[in-house]
Design a protein around this motif. Structure first.
Motif, PDB file in Angstrom:
ATOM      1  N   LEU A  62     -14.803  43.988   7.652  1.00  0.00           N
ATOM      2  CA  LEU A  62     -16.156  44.088   8.193  1.00  0.00           C
ATOM      3  C   LEU A  62     -16.220  45.181   9.260  1.00  0.00           C
ATOM      4  O   LEU A  62     -15.249  45.405   9.996  1.00  0.00           O
ATOM      5  N   LEU A  73     -21.956  47.243   4.089  1.00  0.00           N
ATOM      6  CA  LEU A  73     -23.283  46.901   3.584  1.00  0.00           C
ATOM      7  C   LEU A  73     -24.291  46.767   4.715  1.00  0.00           C
ATOM      8  O   LEU A  73     -25.496  46.860   4.506  1.00  0.00           O
ATOM      9  N   HIS A  98     -21.948  49.066  -3.971  1.00  0.00           N
ATOM     10  CA  HIS A  98     -20.817  48.152  -3.819  1.00  0.00           C
ATOM     11  C   HIS A  98     -19.521  48.923  -4.077  1.00  0.00           C
ATOM     12  O   HIS A  98     -19.313  49.457  -5.168  1.00  0.00           O
ATOM     13  N   GLN A 137     -24.611  40.705   1.853  1.00  0.00           N
ATOM     14  CA  GLN A 137     -23.213  40.686   2.290  1.00  0.00           C
ATOM     15  C   GLN A 137     -22.623  39.282   2.184  1.00  0.00           C
ATOM     16  O   GLN A 137     -21.471  39.110   1.757  1.00  0.00           O
TER      17      GLN A 137
END
Length: 434
Positions: A113, A148, A219, A332
């Protein structure tokens, strides 16, 4: 930085193809998938042929609020030494949150992340990288990640953030041009602007990978062919500098060897088009900025609270923190749950066999109320345990097979004479019998 040349990500599924593939100068392997004392024979043969092997870590969490764990650093160092690697790599990301800094349960993302591009996050990241550099036997390079979502209130561009990071720590950079493309589609960030802001002389090597677009979101799948926009970014980068190495990543949906070879040719052509044959800009080890004597603890506390709130919203269904895009956060969250189901199916391949088509919907329902706290193997056991205790399995055969699977993997060592161990096993059996 030594020249690496053209490489490919080594995975067990394509190990034979990689060994036979001409023109492969080096390979990269996921560090957490290796046992230093039991290296795969394919990697042993590649090393004997003089092929460089670089371990690529995915779980250190250098961008997290906590200092990197000594055990994880030791494991990464052992893999570098076992492989005789010239460097190791990791990510500019956080992968877990919560814990003592927030007095809340520990949460695992199971995914990389993004860290906020703020001064607080940069201060913490710089200290974490220095800790890692001191613990590792070879140089460290860190990778920009795909995202994202965007953090509200960011204070720097990606180029500025990476430049300051390299300037303050002397760390090398692993630039993923596919991730630059991802961030262009998902966050509106200009890849050329990001490249213009980078300390190009700090680049250790470059990643190239494929992905797909759905509903306006890119993606980064590592399971599709490398698209033209990614190759164009590679050409832009190599028009500015000749990177020491370029590597193709592929993690799933592996094509036949001929297609992989054609992708490598396309990558080499993009490098040549950018002028990659000119003199390379080797990293000149300068004098990193001396660490500040000011404690990073207040910054760690603030970062911990922010990252925990975000991760909790993604995996535990808590309210979305202020300033985040709710729709994008939902995308996400679904992506994290889907990846979690896929990885658990790989870690525990018996579960999809036992549960059949019911595996995925059952796991996704479980994931909604049960955040991952201790890795994928424990996640698989917790999923099976909850499914058994819920009484939701109507098929007696499925219930029996799942109970046997769980008991075999979760119980203490069979035959123990210790009273506490025998009591624990008996308790498990009683609970699962009902």
């Amino acid at each position: 930085m030594e020249r690496l040349g053209t490489g490919i990500g080594w995975r067990p599924e394509i190990a034979d193809a990689v060994e036979r593939m001409p023109g492969i100068d080096w390979v990269e392997v996921v560090a957490e998938n290796l046992c230093p004392g039991h290296l795969p024979e394919s990697l042993r043969r590649l090393r004997e042929r003089g092929v460089t092997v670089v371990p690529h870590g995915v779980s250190l969490g250098l961008g997290g609020a906590d200092r990197p764990g000594a055990g994880r650093l030791l494991a990464l160092a052992e893999r570098a030494e076992a492989l005789g690697s010239p460097l190791v790599t990791e990510h500019i990301a956080f992968v877990r949150a919560g814990g003592p800094l927030t007095a809340s349960p520990r949460l695992e993302a199971g995914h990389l992340l993004p860290v906020p591009r703020t001064r607080d996050a940069l201060d913490v990241l710089c200290e974490n990288i220095r800790i890692a550099q001191d613990a590792l036997p070879v140089p460290l390079a860190v990778e920009n990640i795909a995202a994202l979502i965007s953090w509200p209130g960011e204070e720097m561009t990606e180029g500025q953030f990476l430049y300051d990071l390299a300037d303050r720590t002397g760390v090398r950079l692993l630039i993923d041009v596919a991730n630059l493309h991802t961030n262009h589609v998902n966050r509106g960030e200009d890849p050329a602007e990001a490249l213009a802001g980078l300390p190009l002389e700090a680049i250790a090597y470059v990643h190239v990978a494929g992905g797909f677009e759905r509903d306006g979101v890119w993606h980064d799948s590592h399971a599709h062919p490398v698209p033209r926009p990614v190759l164009d970014i590679l050409t832009d980068l190599t028009s500015r500098i000749s990177p020491p190495g370029v590597l193709l990543e592929r993690d799933e949906n592996f094509p036949e060897p001929g297609e992989l070879a054609r992708e490598l040719v396309a990558i080499e052509e993009a490098v040549e088009k950018g002028g990659g044959a000119r003199a390379d800009g080797a990293w000149r080890a300068g004098a990193p900025v001396e660490p500040s004597s000011v404690s990073t603890d207040p910054a760690r506390q603030r970062l911990a609270l922010a990252q925990t709130a975000l991760l909790s919203a993604l995996v535990a269904g808590t309210p979305v923190p202020e300033g985040f895009d709710r729709v994008r956060l939902g995308v996400q969250a679904r992506a994290l749950a889907g990846k979690r189901a896929d990885v658990v199916a790989k870690v525990a391949p018996e579960l999809p066999v036992i549960l059949g088509t019911g595996y995925r919907p059952a796991f996704l329902a479980y994931a909604q109320g049960a955040p991952m706290t201790d890795g994928y193997r424990r996640d698989a056991l917790s999923f099976a345990e909850q499914l058994l205790l819920s009484g939701g399995l109507a098929d007696a055969r499925v219930r029996r097979e799942l109970r046997e699977w769980w008991l075999e993997r979760s119980g203490p060592t069979p035959g123990s004479r210790r009273p506490a161990v025998r009591l624990a096993r008996a308790t498990r059996r009683v609970l699962l019998r009902h």
